[in-house]
Enzyme design. Structure first.
Site, short mmCIF file in Angstrom:
data_model
loop_
_atom_site.label_atom_id
_atom_site.label_comp_id
_atom_site.label_asym_id
_atom_site.label_seq_id
_atom_site.Cartn_x
_atom_site.Cartn_y
_atom_site.Cartn_z
N GLU A 46 0.84 -1.20 0.00
CA GLU A 46 0.00 0.00 0.00
C GLU A 46 0.88 1.25 0.00
O GLU A 46 1.82 1.37 0.77
CB GLU A 46 -0.91 -0.02 1.23
CG GLU A 46 -1.83 1.19 1.34
CD GLU A 46 -2.73 1.13 2.56
OE1 GLU A 46 -3.68 1.94 2.63
OE2 GLU A 46 -2.50 0.28 3.45
N LYS A 137 -8.70 3.70 -3.40
CA LYS A 137 -9.30 3.26 -2.15
C LYS A 137 -10.61 4.00 -1.90
O LYS A 137 -10.69 5.22 -1.98
CB LYS A 137 -8.32 3.53 -1.00
CG LYS A 137 -8.65 2.83 0.31
CD LYS A 137 -7.51 3.04 1.31
CE LYS A 137 -7.72 2.24 2.59
NZ LYS A 137 -6.59 2.42 3.54
N CYS A 171 -6.15 -2.58 2.09
CA CYS A 171 -6.19 -2.54 3.55
C CYS A 171 -7.62 -2.73 4.07
O CYS A 171 -8.25 -3.72 3.77
CB CYS A 171 -5.55 -1.24 4.05
SG CYS A 171 -4.91 -1.34 5.74
#
Length: 318
Positions: A46, A137, A171
């Site tokens: 990430e 994201k 995540c």
């Protein structure tokens, strides 16, 4: 033509924070190492480019922000990348040079509207050098919301390759059941889960996703220490009470029945390698297919808005 066996690599490392050249050098060297060992798909953590600012508060408290924090955010913005841009061209060249599918977590600058917002993105490059896809994201976690904007449904990306259908989430997006369902519904075979979560419970998460989606899961985290943080950072004193190791890692590879193909790596940088047998994806769905015979669409349905969201539209666009 679909291949049965694909060798993959998961990179666990960290660049010098806010240093694009450090990150690009690390991507080049680690991709070369993976390719020499036969990997055809390489995954980086990430926001590897230009790093995850763990431990920094950017001078922010409820109701106030400091000038030092604003300067630090400016430095983060300056070290982020345009998509497409100079760095994506270089990443494409690396993917082509080493003949791999290259998947990199990056901080992406808004190019369309204000140019003031950053996004936490996964970039997918093909062995021909092309940028195949980009996922932003959907929801940043906790204080991350001060750093990154929200992606939309147009970037729920799964890419069909000879190595299988590749896609994933970032995540704690992986704790969003409907987001996972949107990825499963695209027939994902290799699910990438770049993360900043090094807790033991994250291992339960990725093993559950593998079982639920009946897919291989490649989880990728940074191993980061205070030494990777420039000492001239504004707000550097915010790190004073943190341990020397800021992220212990925990990268791993899991098969479609939830068993480890590569055990979690902790406490060091490294490269996890595994050869995936894609026939196991089909075999695993014999008794459970979450978006197939186990889905009950007469009871449950998911509507995904996959249209790109535009803040401003010109009348001439209609």
């Amino acid at each position: 033509m679909r291949i049965r066996y694909v060798k993959v690599a998961v990179v666990q490392a960290a660049p010098t924070l806010f240093d694009k050249s450090s990150a690009m050098d690390a991507i080049q060297s680690m991709t070369r190492k993976a390719a020499v060992k036969g990997a055809k798909l390489v995954v980086f953590p990430e926001v590897f480019l230009p790093g995850y600012p763990r431990g920094l508060g950017f001078g922010a408290r409820v109701g106030s922000r400091t000038e030092e924090g604003r300067r630090l955010w400016q430095r983060y913005w300056d070290s982020s990348i345009d998509v497409p841009g100079e760095e994506t061209e270089r990443l494409g060249e690396l993917a082509k040079e080493f003949g791999v599918y290259l998947i990199v977590g990056a901080v992406e600058r808004d190019r369309e509207f204000s140019r003031g917002t950053l996004y936490n993105s996964i970039l997918y490059f093909g062995p021909g050098g092309e940028l195949l896809g980009n996922h932003r994201k959907l929801v940043s976690t906790g204080s991350e919301r001060l750093l990154w904007g929200q992606g939309d449904g147009s970037t729920l990306t799964v890419i069909d390759t000879p190595c299988g259908r590749v896609g994933g989430l970032i995540c704690w997006e992986n704790y969003m059941p409907l987001a996972r369902a949107a990825i499963y519904a695209q027939g994902v075979d290799i699910y990438v889960a770049p993360t900043a979560d090094a807790r033991d419970s994250w291992q339960s998460t990725i093993r559950h996703i593998a079982c639920e989606g009946r897919c291989f899961v490649l989880s990728c985290n940074q191993y980061a220490t205070k030494a990777s943080y420039p000492e001239d950072l504004a707000c550097h004193e915010e790190l004073r009470d943190h341990n020397e190791v800021l992220s212990r890692g925990g990268s791993a590879i899991v098969d479609p029945l939830g068993d480890y193909v590569a055990e979690p790596l902790y406490g060091q940088e490294g490269l996890l390698l595994a050869t995936l047998d894609l026939s196991k994806v089909v075999q695993s769905r014999f008794d459970f297919d979450v978006v197939g015979h186990y889905s009950r669409p007469d009871v449950f349905q998911l509507i995904v808005n996959d249209r790109k969201q535009e803040i401003v539209r010109k009348a001439s666009d209609n």
